[in-house]
Design a protein around this motif. Structure first.
Motif, PDB file in Angstrom:
ATOM      1  N   UNK A  98       0.855  -1.191   0.000  1.00 24.73           N
ATOM      2  CA  UNK A  98       0.000   0.000   0.000  1.00 24.73           C
ATOM      3  C   UNK A  98       0.893   1.244   0.000  1.00 24.73           C
ATOM      4  N   UNK A  99       0.290   2.377  -0.267  1.00 24.70           N
ATOM      5  CA  UNK A  99       1.039   3.627  -0.285  1.00 24.70           C
ATOM      6  C   UNK A  99       0.700   4.489   0.916  1.00 24.70           C
ATOM      7  N   UNK A 100       1.704   5.212   1.393  1.00 23.82           N
ATOM      8  CA  UNK A 100       1.517   6.191   2.461  1.00 23.82           C
ATOM      9  C   UNK A 100       2.358   7.409   2.106  1.00 23.82           C
ATOM     10  N   UNK A 101       1.881   8.590   2.458  1.00 22.23           N
ATOM     11  CA  UNK A 101       2.610   9.807   2.103  1.00 22.23           C
ATOM     12  C   UNK A 101       2.840  10.676   3.333  1.00 22.23           C
ATOM     13  N   UNK A 102       4.072  11.148   3.449  1.00 21.33           N
ATOM     14  CA  UNK A 102       4.495  12.024   4.547  1.00 21.33           C
ATOM     15  C   UNK A 102       4.533  13.450   3.996  1.00 21.33           C
ATOM     16  N   UNK A 103       3.811  14.355   4.621  1.00 24.97           N
ATOM     17  CA  UNK A 103       3.649  15.701   4.071  1.00 24.97           C
ATOM     18  C   UNK A 103       4.012  16.784   5.095  1.00 24.97           C
ATOM     19  N   UNK A 104       5.275  17.217   5.110  1.00 23.61           N
ATOM     20  CA  UNK A 104       5.638  18.269   6.061  1.00 23.61           C
ATOM     21  C   UNK A 104       5.221  19.657   5.555  1.00 23.61           C
ATOM     22  N   UNK A 105       4.527  20.405   6.388  1.00 26.28           N
ATOM     23  CA  UNK A 105       4.165  21.796   6.075  1.00 26.28           C
ATOM     24  C   UNK A 105       4.857  22.674   7.111  1.00 26.28           C
ATOM     25  N   UNK A 106       4.739  23.998   6.965  1.00 27.08           N
ATOM     26  CA  UNK A 106       5.394  24.887   7.925  1.00 27.08           C
ATOM     27  C   UNK A 106       4.847  24.716   9.333  1.00 27.08           C
ATOM     28  N   UNK A 107       3.531  24.551   9.424  1.00 30.23           N
ATOM     29  CA  UNK A 107       2.894  24.564  10.740  1.00 30.23           C
ATOM     30  C   UNK A 107       2.451  23.185  11.226  1.00 30.23           C
ATOM     31  N   UNK A 108       2.658  22.155  10.422  1.00 29.33           N
ATOM     32  CA  UNK A 108       2.205  20.829  10.839  1.00 29.33           C
ATOM     33  C   UNK A 108       2.859  19.764   9.967  1.00 29.33           C
ATOM     34  N   UNK A 109       2.774  18.527  10.440  1.00 28.09           N
ATOM     35  CA  UNK A 109       3.222  17.415   9.607  1.00 28.09           C
ATOM     36  C   UNK A 109       2.045  16.477   9.456  1.00 28.09           C
ATOM     37  N   UNK A 110       1.636  16.295   8.230  1.00 31.03           N
ATOM     38  CA  UNK A 110       0.486  15.464   7.961  1.00 31.03           C
ATOM     39  C   UNK A 110       0.943  14.159   7.344  1.00 31.03           C
ATOM     40  N   UNK A 111       0.180  13.120   7.530  1.00 27.06           N
ATOM     41  CA  UNK A 111       0.469  11.921   6.750  1.00 27.06           C
ATOM     42  C   UNK A 111      -0.821  11.318   6.232  1.00 27.06           C
ATOM     43  N   UNK A 112      -0.701  10.797   5.030  1.00 27.13           N
ATOM     44  CA  UNK A 112      -1.846  10.264   4.308  1.00 27.13           C
ATOM     45  C   UNK A 112      -1.710   8.750   4.276  1.00 27.13           C
ATOM     46  N   UNK A 113      -2.712   8.049   4.800  1.00 22.65           N
ATOM     47  CA  UNK A 113      -2.585   6.592   4.927  1.00 22.65           C
ATOM     48  C   UNK A 113      -3.691   5.848   4.180  1.00 22.65           C
ATOM     49  N   UNK A 114      -3.417   4.577   3.936  1.00 22.30           N
ATOM     50  CA  UNK A 114      -4.345   3.716   3.213  1.00 22.30           C
ATOM     51  C   UNK A 114      -5.169   2.880   4.188  1.00 22.30           C
ATOM     52  N   UNK A 121     -13.935   0.322  -5.205  1.00 24.82           N
ATOM     53  CA  UNK A 121     -14.884   1.302  -5.772  1.00 24.82           C
ATOM     54  C   UNK A 121     -14.564   1.594  -7.247  1.00 24.82           C
ATOM     55  N   UNK A 122     -13.286   1.633  -7.565  1.00 24.83           N
ATOM     56  CA  UNK A 122     -12.840   1.837  -8.956  1.00 24.83           C
ATOM     57  C   UNK A 122     -13.404   3.105  -9.607  1.00 24.83           C
ATOM     58  N   UNK A 123     -13.176   4.245  -8.973  1.00 24.87           N
ATOM     59  CA  UNK A 123     -13.563   5.517  -9.601  1.00 24.87           C
ATOM     60  C   UNK A 123     -12.808   5.632 -10.931  1.00 24.87           C
ATOM     61  N   UNK A 124     -13.484   6.211 -11.920  1.00 24.39           N
ATOM     62  CA  UNK A 124     -12.936   6.198 -13.281  1.00 24.39           C
ATOM     63  C   UNK A 124     -11.610   6.948 -13.432  1.00 24.39           C
ATOM     64  N   UNK A 125     -11.335   7.860 -12.507  1.00 24.39           N
ATOM     65  CA  UNK A 125     -10.158   8.722 -12.649  1.00 24.39           C
ATOM     66  C   UNK A 125      -9.016   8.330 -11.714  1.00 24.39           C
ATOM     67  N   UNK A 126      -9.229   7.318 -10.849  1.00 24.68           N
ATOM     68  CA  UNK A 126      -8.296   7.071  -9.739  1.00 24.68           C
ATOM     69  C   UNK A 126      -7.355   5.899 -10.024  1.00 24.68           C
ATOM     70  N   UNK A 127      -6.057   6.147  -9.785  1.00 29.13           N
ATOM     71  CA  UNK A 127      -5.040   5.115 -10.035  1.00 29.13           C
ATOM     72  C   UNK A 127      -5.223   3.915  -9.105  1.00 29.13           C
ATOM     73  N   UNK A 128      -5.668   4.181  -7.869  1.00 29.95           N
ATOM     74  CA  UNK A 128      -5.876   3.078  -6.923  1.00 29.95           C
ATOM     75  C   UNK A 128      -6.929   2.114  -7.452  1.00 29.95           C
ATOM     76  N   UNK A 129      -8.017   2.692  -7.954  1.00 27.80           N
ATOM     77  CA  UNK A 129      -9.095   1.867  -8.483  1.00 27.80           C
ATOM     78  C   UNK A 129      -8.595   0.973  -9.616  1.00 27.80           C
ATOM     79  N   UNK A 130      -7.703   1.528 -10.440  1.00 26.87           N
ATOM     80  CA  UNK A 130      -7.181   0.764 -11.582  1.00 26.87           C
ATOM     81  C   UNK A 130      -6.250  -0.361 -11.151  1.00 26.87           C
ATOM     82  N   UNK A 131      -5.668  -0.207  -9.958  1.00 29.91           N
ATOM     83  CA  UNK A 131      -4.675  -1.204  -9.543  1.00 29.91           C
ATOM     84  C   UNK A 131      -5.312  -2.456  -8.949  1.00 29.91           C
ATOM     85  N   UNK A 132      -6.629  -2.480  -8.860  1.00 27.86           N
ATOM     86  CA  UNK A 132      -7.306  -3.689  -8.367  1.00 27.86           C
ATOM     87  C   UNK A 132      -7.428  -3.706  -6.856  1.00 27.86           C
ATOM     88  N   UNK A 133      -8.285  -4.589  -6.355  1.00 29.41           N
ATOM     89  CA  UNK A 133      -8.539  -4.660  -4.916  1.00 29.41           C
ATOM     90  C   UNK A 133      -8.130  -6.026  -4.393  1.00 29.41           C
TER      91      UNK A 133
END
Ligand code: SAH
Ligand code: SF4
Length: 361
Positions: A98-114, A121-133
């Motif tokens: 799975x993918x996770x993203x570390x996002x440092x900003x000036x005032x906070x550190x955010x992380x995006x998790x799976x 769901x396979x939304x038509x525009x989303x790379x995750x959907x295309x990669x299968x479940x």
């Protein structure tokens, strides 16, 4: 192979609550407070191994290591952007990634998790959907992503200096968190109580799964709820998210109104702008009318182009015009700043790139 099989049999400490860790200590005939010490090593000091838990007696460490492992996902690939964004491809014990993203900003550190391996769901525009479940993640695998990223933040910090701590978590990586509801709730609890993140600093993003929104309306975790709407009407929404047609825009809006009434919390609506598809003035006006009077916030996300979907990113002018219509109508609007543009930034792209490389397709 031997090692993988061995690890598979062992219980992962990451994912256990404090009560479960105390019970584990008791089960191994140790004092209960040892459970608290383990929690501290796993969730706050983010160690990789039981050997590192130096305030536990060595005989206990040995016994614990026979039964358990810390159980953090392995880093399979790392992409570092010039803007500080770090994208990790994490490999679970069964080999799924799975993918996770570390996002440092000036005032906070955010992380995006799976929350899932791929997404059904396979939304038509989303790379995750295309990669299968493949499957749902476990609470240990969800929280393990944050712990791995906290370690990533530590590398590069000069010795003696305190490493920056993740302050925000968004469930906006791969998967639909409300399809994996119990795990999402347990993970939020662990992140809050054991890792020490305030509930209000965590965001759960859903594609608009109405039964899940209704459960949140009852359970009321004090998180931010984000709804990926992307369309102000059913015709357009069905084109972008064909598998979710069972819940129309009106029903999603009803569920959101009930959520806001019950929790008094502002809902975020995410709107991914796709050039010439949903980013016209007419759609902006329709969206403004739909959201009028609701305690909400709109987050505009200019599309991060994914090859093979046929969708394109809109021009800066079109984004500006769309934004203008909403703010003129009195809505609170923000535009997501693109991060990690020089890496495969759109969620699901890194895993998909790896799959494509592996299959030669
Ligand atoms: N499944 C959940 C959470 C993960 S997706 C959901 O859909 O809400 C998180 C957000 O990223 C969603 O709003 C999604 O529409 C958006 N997104 C996915 N692929 C994107 C892309 N290529 N460019 C921009 N936003 C994208
Ligand atoms: Fe799944 Fe969200 Fe991607 Fe849609 S946008 S396929 S719901 S991860």
């Amino acid at each position: 192979m031997q090692i993988v099989a061995e690890t598979g049999r062992k219980r992962a400490l990451a994912g256990m609550t404090l009560a479960e860790l105390r019970a584990l200590a008791r089960e191994l005939r140790e004092a209960e407070y040892r459970g608290g010490q383990i929690a501290d090593w796993v969730y706050r000091r983010c160690v990789n191994s039981i050997e590192e838990m130096t305030n536990l007696p060595s005989a206990f460490r040995e016994r614990l290591a026979e039964e358990c492992t810390v159980g953090l996902p392995e880093v399979a690939a790392t992409q570092r952007s010039k803007d500080g964004t770090i994208k990790l491809l994490l490999r679970m014990a069964d080999g799924n990634t799975v993918e996770s993203v570390y996002l440092p900003y000036e005032d906070r550190i955010s992380c995006c998790i799976s929350s899932q391996v791929g997404c059904p769901v396979r939304c038509a525009f989303c790379a995750t959907g295309l990669s299968g479940y493949a499957r749902n993640l476990t609470p240990g695998e969800v929280v393990g992503q944050v712990l791995r990223m906290q370690q990533t933040a530590r590398t590069g910090t000069p010795a003696g200096e305190e490493s920056p701590r993740i302050s925000h978590v968004v469930f906006m990586g791969m998967g639909e968190p409300l399809f994996n509801y119990d795990t999402t709730m347990k993970s939020l609890g662990l992140l809050n109580r054991e890792v020490g993140l305030a509930m209000r600093r965590m965001t759960v993003s859903t594609v608009g799964f109405v039964p899940g929104i209704r459960r949140l309306t009852v359970d009321q975790p004090q998180i931010t709820l984000a709804i990926s709407l992307h369309a102000p009407n059913d015709v357009l929404r069905k084109r972008l998210i064909p598998t979710m047609h069972q819940w129309g825009v009106a029903e999603i809006m009803d569920a959101c109104r009930e959520y806001v009434a019950a929790t008094n919390r502002r809902v975020t609506f995410e709107y991914c702008l796709l050039d010439g598809v949903n980013d016209g003035t007419a759609e902006a006006e329709e969206l403004a009318a739909l959201l009028q009077g609701l305690l909400c916030h709109v987050n505009l996300i200019p599309y991060n182009a994914v090859g093979g979907t046929g969708f394109r990113a809109p021009s800066a002018q079109r984004v500006k015009d769309f934004y203008g219509v909403l703010s003129q109508a009195g809505l609170r609007v923000t535009q997501r700043v693109q991060r990690g543009a020089d890496v495969d930034a759109a969620c699901g792209q890194l895993r998909r790139a790896e799959q494509t490389a592996a299959t030669g397709g």
